[in-house]
Write a protein that holds these residues in place. Structure first.
Motif, PDB file in Angstrom:
ATOM      1  N   LYS A 229     -11.993   6.882   2.386  1.00  0.00           N
ATOM      2  CA  LYS A 229     -11.833   7.262   3.577  1.00  0.00           C
ATOM      3  C   LYS A 229     -11.432   8.808   3.708  1.00  0.00           C
ATOM      4  CE  LYS A 229      -9.430   6.157   7.729  1.00  0.00           C
ATOM      5  NZ  LYS A 229      -8.382   5.062   8.777  1.00  0.00           N
ATOM      6  N   GLY A 230     -12.134   9.599   4.442  1.00  0.00           N
ATOM      7  CA  GLY A 230     -11.710  10.955   4.525  1.00  0.00           C
ATOM      8  C   GLY A 230     -12.408  11.691   2.894  1.00  0.00           C
ATOM      9  N   ALA A 231     -11.778  12.613   2.506  1.00  0.00           N
ATOM     10  CA  ALA A 231     -12.621  13.383   1.346  1.00  0.00           C
ATOM     11  C   ALA A 231     -11.610  13.848   0.457  1.00  0.00           C
ATOM     12  CB  ALA A 231     -13.329  14.610   2.178  1.00  0.00           C
ATOM     13  N   VAL A 232     -11.741  14.219  -0.693  1.00  0.00           N
ATOM     14  CA  VAL A 232     -10.900  14.706  -1.449  1.00  0.00           C
ATOM     15  C   VAL A 232     -11.187  16.126  -1.939  1.00  0.00           C
ATOM     16  CG1 VAL A 232     -12.177  13.698  -3.502  1.00  0.00           C
ATOM     17  CG2 VAL A 232      -9.904  13.923  -3.628  1.00  0.00           C
ATOM     18  N   THR A 233     -10.516  17.145  -1.956  1.00  0.00           N
ATOM     19  CA  THR A 233     -11.014  18.636  -2.327  1.00  0.00           C
ATOM     20  C   THR A 233     -10.580  19.042  -4.180  1.00  0.00           C
ATOM     21  OG1 THR A 233      -8.811  19.160  -1.256  1.00  0.00           O
ATOM     22  CG2 THR A 233     -10.740  19.231   0.035  1.00  0.00           C
ATOM     23  N   LYS A 234      -9.673  18.182  -4.591  1.00  0.00           N
ATOM     24  CA  LYS A 234      -9.075  18.543  -5.899  1.00  0.00           C
ATOM     25  C   LYS A 234     -10.040  17.834  -6.934  1.00  0.00           C
ATOM     26  CE  LYS A 234      -4.579  19.454  -4.103  1.00  0.00           C
ATOM     27  NZ  LYS A 234      -3.301  18.903  -4.124  1.00  0.00           N
ATOM     28  N   ALA A 235      -9.768  18.424  -8.076  1.00  0.00           N
ATOM     29  CA  ALA A 235     -10.311  17.403  -9.248  1.00  0.00           C
ATOM     30  C   ALA A 235      -9.405  16.569  -9.846  1.00  0.00           C
ATOM     31  CB  ALA A 235     -10.966  18.459 -10.390  1.00  0.00           C
ATOM     32  N   PHE A 236      -9.762  15.173  -9.951  1.00  0.00           N
ATOM     33  CA  PHE A 236      -8.659  14.228 -10.539  1.00  0.00           C
ATOM     34  C   PHE A 236      -9.306  13.515 -11.550  1.00  0.00           C
ATOM     35  CE2 PHE A 236      -7.367  14.515  -5.984  1.00  0.00           C
ATOM     36  CZ  PHE A 236      -6.000  14.861  -6.175  1.00  0.00           C
ATOM     37  N   ALA A 237      -8.654  13.213 -12.790  1.00  0.00           N
ATOM     38  CA  ALA A 237      -8.953  12.380 -13.823  1.00  0.00           C
ATOM     39  C   ALA A 237      -8.635  11.175 -13.789  1.00  0.00           C
ATOM     40  CB  ALA A 237      -8.896  13.224 -15.137  1.00  0.00           C
ATOM     41  N   LEU A 238      -8.878  10.068 -13.192  1.00  0.00           N
ATOM     42  CA  LEU A 238      -8.558   8.714 -12.909  1.00  0.00           C
ATOM     43  C   LEU A 238      -8.519   8.087 -14.293  1.00  0.00           C
ATOM     44  CD1 LEU A 238      -9.885   7.633  -9.417  1.00  0.00           C
ATOM     45  CD2 LEU A 238      -7.670   8.750  -9.928  1.00  0.00           C
ATOM     46  N   LYS A 239      -7.450   7.304 -14.668  1.00  0.00           N
ATOM     47  CA  LYS A 239      -7.482   6.597 -15.736  1.00  0.00           C
ATOM     48  C   LYS A 239      -6.696   5.213 -15.249  1.00  0.00           C
ATOM     49  CE  LYS A 239      -7.175  10.276 -19.230  1.00  0.00           C
ATOM     50  NZ  LYS A 239      -6.363  11.336 -19.103  1.00  0.00           N
ATOM     51  N   GLY A 240      -7.773   4.023 -15.750  1.00  0.00           N
ATOM     52  CA  GLY A 240      -7.238   2.830 -15.546  1.00  0.00           C
ATOM     53  C   GLY A 240      -7.231   2.465 -14.050  1.00  0.00           C
ATOM     54  N   ILE A 241      -7.795   2.993 -13.024  1.00  0.00           N
ATOM     55  CA  ILE A 241      -7.534   2.729 -11.837  1.00  0.00           C
ATOM     56  C   ILE A 241      -9.195   2.489 -11.415  1.00  0.00           C
ATOM     57  CG2 ILE A 241      -7.336   3.499  -9.399  1.00  0.00           C
ATOM     58  CD1 ILE A 241      -5.199   5.478 -10.794  1.00  0.00           C
ATOM     59  N   ALA A 242      -9.344   1.380 -10.753  1.00  0.00           N
ATOM     60  CA  ALA A 242     -10.576   1.066  -9.925  1.00  0.00           C
ATOM     61  C   ALA A 242     -10.873   2.001  -8.865  1.00  0.00           C
ATOM     62  CB  ALA A 242     -10.657  -0.518  -9.718  1.00  0.00           C
ATOM     63  N   ALA A 243     -12.309   2.004  -8.504  1.00  0.00           N
ATOM     64  CA  ALA A 243     -12.737   2.746  -7.407  1.00  0.00           C
ATOM     65  C   ALA A 243     -13.905   2.132  -6.758  1.00  0.00           C
ATOM     66  CB  ALA A 243     -12.998   4.360  -7.954  1.00  0.00           C
ATOM     67  N   THR A 244     -14.371   2.178  -5.500  1.00  0.00           N
ATOM     68  CA  THR A 244     -15.582   1.786  -4.915  1.00  0.00           C
ATOM     69  C   THR A 244     -16.703   2.871  -5.243  1.00  0.00           C
ATOM     70  OG1 THR A 244     -14.863   3.087  -3.027  1.00  0.00           O
ATOM     71  CG2 THR A 244     -14.277   0.729  -3.216  1.00  0.00           C
ATOM     72  N   ALA A 245     -17.872   2.395  -5.006  1.00  0.00           N
ATOM     73  CA  ALA A 245     -18.938   3.106  -5.710  1.00  0.00           C
ATOM     74  C   ALA A 245     -18.912   4.630  -4.872  1.00  0.00           C
ATOM     75  CB  ALA A 245     -20.497   2.445  -5.133  1.00  0.00           C
ATOM     76  N   GLY A 246     -18.653   4.370  -3.453  1.00  0.00           N
ATOM     77  CA  GLY A 246     -18.627   5.738  -2.689  1.00  0.00           C
ATOM     78  C   GLY A 246     -17.319   6.646  -3.078  1.00  0.00           C
ATOM     79  N   ALA A 247     -16.177   6.104  -3.511  1.00  0.00           N
ATOM     80  CA  ALA A 247     -14.981   6.940  -3.964  1.00  0.00           C
ATOM     81  C   ALA A 247     -15.258   7.468  -5.167  1.00  0.00           C
ATOM     82  CB  ALA A 247     -13.643   6.056  -3.978  1.00  0.00           C
ATOM     83  N   LYS A 248     -16.125   6.764  -6.384  1.00  0.00           N
ATOM     84  CA  LYS A 248     -16.535   7.344  -7.197  1.00  0.00           C
ATOM     85  C   LYS A 248     -17.317   8.556  -7.113  1.00  0.00           C
ATOM     86  CE  LYS A 248     -16.486   3.316 -10.326  1.00  0.00           C
ATOM     87  NZ  LYS A 248     -17.043   2.076 -11.059  1.00  0.00           N
ATOM     88  N   ALA A 249     -18.306   8.507  -6.412  1.00  0.00           N
ATOM     89  CA  ALA A 249     -19.476   9.484  -5.955  1.00  0.00           C
ATOM     90  C   ALA A 249     -18.629  10.721  -5.455  1.00  0.00           C
ATOM     91  CB  ALA A 249     -20.288   9.019  -4.931  1.00  0.00           C
ATOM     92  N   ALA A 250     -17.532  10.507  -4.648  1.00  0.00           N
ATOM     93  CA  ALA A 250     -16.837  11.448  -3.817  1.00  0.00           C
ATOM     94  C   ALA A 250     -15.887  12.402  -5.084  1.00  0.00           C
ATOM     95  CB  ALA A 250     -15.952  10.861  -2.794  1.00  0.00           C
ATOM     96  N   ILE A 251     -15.170  11.658  -5.742  1.00  0.00           N
ATOM     97  CA  ILE A 251     -14.111  12.196  -6.968  1.00  0.00           C
ATOM     98  C   ILE A 251     -15.249  13.028  -7.901  1.00  0.00           C
ATOM     99  CG2 ILE A 251     -12.805  11.398  -9.009  1.00  0.00           C
ATOM    100  CD1 ILE A 251     -11.937   9.128  -7.116  1.00  0.00           C
ATOM    101  N   ILE A 252     -16.198  12.484  -8.343  1.00  0.00           N
ATOM    102  CA  ILE A 252     -17.039  13.187  -9.438  1.00  0.00           C
ATOM    103  C   ILE A 252     -17.790  14.486  -8.596  1.00  0.00           C
ATOM    104  CG2 ILE A 252     -19.560  13.114 -10.697  1.00  0.00           C
ATOM    105  CD1 ILE A 252     -18.731  10.174 -11.191  1.00  0.00           C
ATOM    106  N   ALA A 253     -18.090  14.285  -7.390  1.00  0.00           N
ATOM    107  CA  ALA A 253     -18.510  15.515  -6.413  1.00  0.00           C
ATOM    108  C   ALA A 253     -17.664  16.797  -6.500  1.00  0.00           C
ATOM    109  CB  ALA A 253     -19.077  15.066  -5.217  1.00  0.00           C
ATOM    110  N   ALA A 254     -16.255  16.270  -6.467  1.00  0.00           N
ATOM    111  CA  ALA A 254     -15.376  17.177  -6.296  1.00  0.00           C
ATOM    112  C   ALA A 254     -14.771  17.725  -7.576  1.00  0.00           C
ATOM    113  CB  ALA A 254     -14.026  16.621  -5.592  1.00  0.00           C
ATOM    114  N   GLY A 255     -15.558  17.317  -8.733  1.00  0.00           N
ATOM    115  CA  GLY A 255     -15.436  17.937 -10.091  1.00  0.00           C
ATOM    116  C   GLY A 255     -14.224  16.965 -10.726  1.00  0.00           C
TER     117      GLY A 255
END
Length: 145
Positions: free
Chosen positions: A114-140
């Motif tokens: 929901k919305g967009a992410v602008t910063k680069a995050f390294a998620l550890k031990g947190i699940a994400a939906t397919a769309g959220a994964k794509a958005a996080i990877i696209a933001a670096g």
């Protein structure tokens, strides 16, 4: 008005009907309970909710549908745009809890789009939906489960 003359209004207090006190009362012999059956017996007048007299009850006749996960109540959803409130870098469950993005009752978290992410995050031990994964990877960012 005197205390010793107080009495309830006429018809306000009615004497209870005494059943089983002879045929002259109109409620003798069976005392208004009819003949035989569960309601005629002492202590047997209750019928379970849903009981239909031996016929298969409605809740057993209808098919079971759907599924409700017991894990769902332990999993908190974190919206993607709320991650931007955190400083960029490593994000784990403890960081989300400290930032009050997940309630204290949650045992795990899942990032949803929901919305967009602008910063680069390294998620550890947190699940994400397919769309959220794509958005996080696209933001670096990156995901490690």
């Amino acid at each position: 008005m005197k205390l010793n003359t107080l009495k309830p209004a006429d018809g306000a207090r009615q004497e209870r009907t005494r059943v089983g006190r002879g045929i002259g009362s109109g409620l003798g012999k069976t005392a208004g309970r009819g003949h035989k059956g569960s309601f005629a017996r002492a202590g047997k007048g209750k019928i379970k909710a849903g009981f239909e007299g031996g016929q298969i009850p409605m809740q057993r006749r209808l098919p079971k549908i759907g599924f409700r996960s017991k894990l769902a109540k332990d999993t908190a959803e974190v919206l993607l745009y709320k991650l931007d409130a955190l400083p960029a870098g490593d994000v784990d469950f403890a960081v989300l809890r400290a930032a009050r993005l997940v309630p204290s009752t949650a045992k795990q978290a899942k990032i949803v789009v929901k919305g967009a992410v602008t910063k680069a995050f390294a998620l550890k031990g947190i699940a994400a939906t397919a769309g959220a994964k794509a958005a996080i990877i696209a933001a670096g960012g990156s995901l490690a489960e």
